[in-house]
Design a protein around this motif. Structure first.
Motif, PDB file in Angstrom:
ATOM      1  N   ALA A  78     -14.534 -10.312  -1.804  1.00  0.00           N
ATOM      2  CA  ALA A  78     -13.108 -10.624  -1.765  1.00  0.00           C
ATOM      3  C   ALA A  78     -12.407 -10.143  -3.031  1.00  0.00           C
ATOM      4  N   ALA A  79     -13.074 -10.344  -4.191  1.00  0.00           N
ATOM      5  CA  ALA A  79     -12.481  -9.890  -5.445  1.00  0.00           C
ATOM      6  C   ALA A  79     -12.338  -8.362  -5.461  1.00  0.00           C
ATOM      7  N   HIS A  80     -13.348  -7.690  -4.944  1.00  0.00           N
ATOM      8  CA  HIS A  80     -13.290  -6.225  -4.899  1.00  0.00           C
ATOM      9  C   HIS A  80     -12.130  -5.754  -4.020  1.00  0.00           C
ATOM     10  N   LEU A  81     -11.978  -6.360  -2.856  1.00  0.00           N
ATOM     11  CA  LEU A  81     -10.887  -5.965  -1.964  1.00  0.00           C
ATOM     12  C   LEU A  81      -9.529  -6.231  -2.609  1.00  0.00           C
ATOM     13  N   ALA A  82      -9.435  -7.386  -3.301  1.00  0.00           N
ATOM     14  CA  ALA A  82      -8.166  -7.710  -3.951  1.00  0.00           C
ATOM     15  C   ALA A  82      -7.856  -6.720  -5.075  1.00  0.00           C
ATOM     16  N   VAL A  83      -8.889  -6.386  -5.866  1.00  0.00           N
ATOM     17  CA  VAL A  83      -8.692  -5.428  -6.959  1.00  0.00           C
ATOM     18  C   VAL A  83      -8.286  -4.064  -6.411  1.00  0.00           C
ATOM     19  N   GLU A  84      -8.962  -3.627  -5.359  1.00  0.00           N
ATOM     20  CA  GLU A  84      -8.646  -2.330  -4.767  1.00  0.00           C
ATOM     21  C   GLU A  84      -7.228  -2.311  -4.211  1.00  0.00           C
ATOM     22  N   ALA A  85      -6.834  -3.406  -3.547  1.00  0.00           N
ATOM     23  CA  ALA A  85      -5.482  -3.458  -2.987  1.00  0.00           C
ATOM     24  C   ALA A  85      -4.430  -3.420  -4.095  1.00  0.00           C
ATOM     25  N   PHE A  86      -4.695  -4.164  -5.168  1.00  0.00           N
ATOM     26  CA  PHE A  86      -3.741  -4.188  -6.277  1.00  0.00           C
ATOM     27  C   PHE A  86      -3.641  -2.805  -6.929  1.00  0.00           C
ATOM     28  N   LEU A  87      -4.807  -2.190  -7.209  1.00  0.00           N
ATOM     29  CA  LEU A  87      -4.801  -0.880  -7.859  1.00  0.00           C
ATOM     30  C   LEU A  87      -4.167   0.181  -6.962  1.00  0.00           C
ATOM     31  N   ASP A  88      -4.429   0.094  -5.650  1.00  0.00           N
ATOM     32  CA  ASP A  88      -3.833   1.061  -4.735  1.00  0.00           C
ATOM     33  C   ASP A  88      -2.312   0.913  -4.709  1.00  0.00           C
ATOM     34  N   HIS A  89      -1.830  -0.350  -4.739  1.00  0.00           N
ATOM     35  CA  HIS A  89      -0.388  -0.580  -4.767  1.00  0.00           C
ATOM     36  C   HIS A  89       0.222  -0.007  -6.046  1.00  0.00           C
TER      37      HIS A  89
END
Length: 732
Positions: free
Chosen positions: A26-37
């Motif tokens: 979950a942390a990885h997905l959140a980090v990826e979503a934030f960085l992609d944004h």
């Protein structure tokens, strides 16, 4: 501790690891979503910024082109004054143009006028000379066509060129200059300094990481805000998305790899209206992402630290489970090994593994237990090729043992060998071998299978002998006629001799001797036919030897000639003199030729007699070796007929056993299959195709017995009947 108790004792730990994995994901997905944004936001802002820079560059170019048009108009007014002879007015306009050049306004480096003949008639450069510029594109673009019509009044912008008057690399902006009567009066040239233009572009940048470029419609770079001296004149890559937009005459924003720097960039492309020019403003993606790099690094570090903790625990758990799994797999492997051993022992042959080193030295590594049953020898006694060669009495094809080496280079190979067992028994063994693995040091691992094919070869030999008898039976009527003709003529000649002696006594002796010579020649001919029939019917054709192709063709023509003449088929032989002998067996080669001649005869029965023709020719050819090796010299014997040819659907199956296109009862389908097997045993090949002029064409490739040059010779035809034969046949 049992597995059940171990799980119960550590249930809480396993649940914690599972929860840690879920949280890590979950942390990885959140980090990826934030960085992609963040990346998308940064890139969107960069595209907006690049678009503003491109728009500013477009406006600057428009102002520069307005100045160019003003100077062009100045040159056109000068042309009018020159035609009127107003030198004072011309001098004033020229001084005005020199003033613009001196101030380097809008990057103008030179103002010049090219006459209709392509020579410079005036330049703002001091000390100019009337050089010839008729070969330059910026002059040819405005030159009238063959019909004398003046070209359109369009602005032409050249590639960066070295000026012959200014001596500097410039971009030439030109327009045609008409005379007062509307004729072509020359070309006005405004030379722009790309380096000066690069300075103007650099001043427009809103970000130090940005770059502004000016391109022609053919993607030639005219100027660049950075490194103009090394980049002008270059072109975009053929697969560049920017180039696709330019070719389509469109504007837009793209993400691509830079044609000059080679890094990924964000590009805003804008077209300069009413021109062939485009401007781009781009920003390096690395520079765009620099703002988010620190946040990315921190988030990645935290993510990795958390994952290490979670996966470290999982790894420890996995290691313990893996140890138990390995034990189960080892037991399964042992079971497979036992099953494999049982299969190998039950095979109707022997499987083996071998190795060929870089010096082509062959070494057996493994042989299944059944190798002892086949050879009567232990596996340790068959370690190398020499051990096999010592007991090998014959090989089919002759170069069969070389297949062990060829397999490492060209792929799967197969051959038969006559093997002498220790108990004296001789068995035919068929060996198939193919490469398993090639190593960098030149070694090649091979796998193969050896089986006893003695009974199979005996059956094949019986089929060959049966085919001989069937061929003899098919030719019986013609051969009987072939023998009956000389015997009848001999009887007639003897009768005439006796009658002459009774009537004329001693005066008829010279004529009687002549007739006796004729009878002897005819008897020799009949004897040759009978001897050839006896040799053809032998079951053992003998060892491989040097065979004259002419002799084999002549023998086949002798035996099949009567059948061909009965079918009204013309046989033409094209055998050049001096053909070298080939490696083979005369009787087997004759059998192949007879089969092909009779097959051709059957095909020719479908066409009118006048068109029935079979041509047999022989030539030395270079045959490409398998695997791309050097070409090998081969004797090619071609049997071509004038029949209807072979249907394309039949060609792939032509040499299959029991395959025939003849009606039921008229063919066994074994003839061509036996020909294929015989040619293989002789170390040769057979192929079939349809000739370029129609009809079927069979080609036999044989190995020369020894290298010998072939000399061209005259056409060899079937020999005519002896003169005595013809004379006796004509007597009453």
């Amino acid at each position: 501790m049992t597995p059940g108790s171990w799980l119960r004792a550590r249930r809480g730990l396993l649940l914690g690891l599972g929860l840690a994995l879920l949280l890590t994901g979950a942390a990885h997905l959140a980090v990826e979503a934030f960085l992609d944004h963040e990346r998308r936001q940064a890139e969107a802002a960069a595209f907006v910024e690049a678009g503003r820079d491109a728009q500013a560059a477009r406006l600057t170019l428009l102002r520069t082109l307005d100045a160019v048009d003003t100077l062009v108009q100045l040159m056109r007014e000068r042309q009018v004054l020159a035609e009127r002879g107003n030198k004072e007015g011309m001098a004033g306009l020229e001084a005005l143009a020199r003033n613009v050049v001196a101030r380097r306004a809008f990057g103008v480096l030179q103002v010049a006028m090219i006459g209709p003949d392509g020579r410079v008639t005036w330049s703002s450069v001091a000390g100019w000379t009337p050089v010839d510029l008729s070969d330059r594109p910026h002059f040819r673009a405005h030159r009238p066509g063959p019909d004398g019509a003046a070209p359109a009044d369009a602005l032409f912008v050249s590639e960066p060129v070295l000026g012959r008057v200014s001596g500097t690399v410039t971009v030439q902006a030109t327009r045609p200059v008409p005379t007062t009567t509307g004729q072509f009066g020359g070309v006005a040239v405004i030379s722009l300094d790309p380096v000066d233009l690069a300075r103007l572009l650099r001043e427009l940048l809103s970000d130090e990481n940005g770059v502004i470029s000016v391109f022609r419609a053919d993607s030639t770079l005219l100027s660049r805000s950075h490194d103009p001296a090394t980049s002008i004149g270059r072109r975009l890559k053929p697969d560049s998305p920017t180039l696709r937009l330019i070719r389509a005459g469109q504007e837009g924003d793209v993400r691509t790899n830079g044609s000059i720097a080679g890094r990924e960039i964000l590009v805003a492309l804008r077209r300069v209206p009413d021109t062939v020019l485009y401007v781009t403003a781009h920003i390096d993606v690395i520079a765009v992402q620099a703002a988010t790099r620190q946040v990315t690094t921190l988030l990645r570090a935290g993510e990795v630290a958390f994952a290490l903790l979670a996966f470290g625990a999982i790894g420890l758990h996995h290691q313990r489970r893996q140890r138990r799994r390995d034990q189960v797999e080892l037991a399964a492997v042992e079971e497979v090994r036992r099953e494999t051993a049982m299969v190998l022992e039950g095979l109707p042959g022997a499987a083996y593994r071998a190795e060929l080193d870089a010096q082509d030295r062959f070494r057996f590594l493994y042989g299944s237990p059944t190798i002892t049953e086949l050879t009567g020898m232990r596996r340790s006694e068959l370690a190398g090729v020499a051990d096999w060669q010592a007991r090998c009495e014959a090989v089919d094809p002759p170069q069969g043992l070389q297949a062990l080496v060829a397999a490492a280079r060209h792929g799967p190979q197969s051959f038969d060998m006559l093997f002498r067992r220790p108990d004296g028994a001789r068995r035919w063994l068929r060996t198939s071998v193919q490469p398993l693995r090639r190593h960098a040091d030149g070694r090649c691992e091979l796998v193969g299978f050896t089986s006893d094919v003695t009974e199979h070869r005996e059956a094949l030999s019986a089929m060959v002998n049966s085919a001989k008898l069937a061929t003899l039976g098919e030719m019986a009527t013609g051969l009987a006629h072939e023998l009956n003709q000389p015997v009848s003529i001999m009887a007639l000649a003897a009768e005439n001799t006796a009658r002459g002696l009774r009537r004329h006594g001693g005066a008829a002796i010279p004529d009687a001797l002549l007739r006796m010579d004729r009878i002897g020649a005819l008897a020799q001919r009949a004897k040759a036919i009978i001897d050839h029939l006896r040799a053809f019917g032998r079951t053992d054709p003998g060892p491989l030897e040097a065979v004259a192709v002419e002799e084999a063709v002549a023998g086949a023509a002798m035996l099949a000639g009567a059948a061909l003449r009965e079918a009204e088929v013309t046989l033409v032989l094209d055998l050049p003199a001096g053909l070298p002998p080939v490696r083979g067996q005369l009787l087997l080669l004759e059998q192949v030729l007879i089969n092909l001649l009779l097959n051709a005869r059957d095909a020719l029965l479908e066409i009118p007699p006048a068109a029935r023709r079979i041509a047999v020719s022989a030539r030395l050819v270079d045959q490409a070796a398998p695997g791309g090796g050097p070409a090998e010299r081969r004797m090619a014997v071609t049997i071509a007929d004038s029949g209807p040819g072979i249907p394309p659907a039949v060609l792939p199956r032509l040499f299959e056993p029991f395959f025939t296109t003849k009606p039921t009862g008229q063919g066994t389908g074994l003839g061509l299959s036996l020909c294929h097997g015989i040619m293989r045993s002789l170390g040769g090949m057979i192929g079939a195709a349809n000739g370029p002029a129609g009809g079927a064409e069979f080609r036999l490739l044989l190995q020369p017995a020894a290298a010998a040059p072939a000399s061209p010779g005259a056409l060899v035809s079937a020999p005519p009947l002896p003169g005595a034969l013809a004379a006796d046949a004509a007597e009453p």
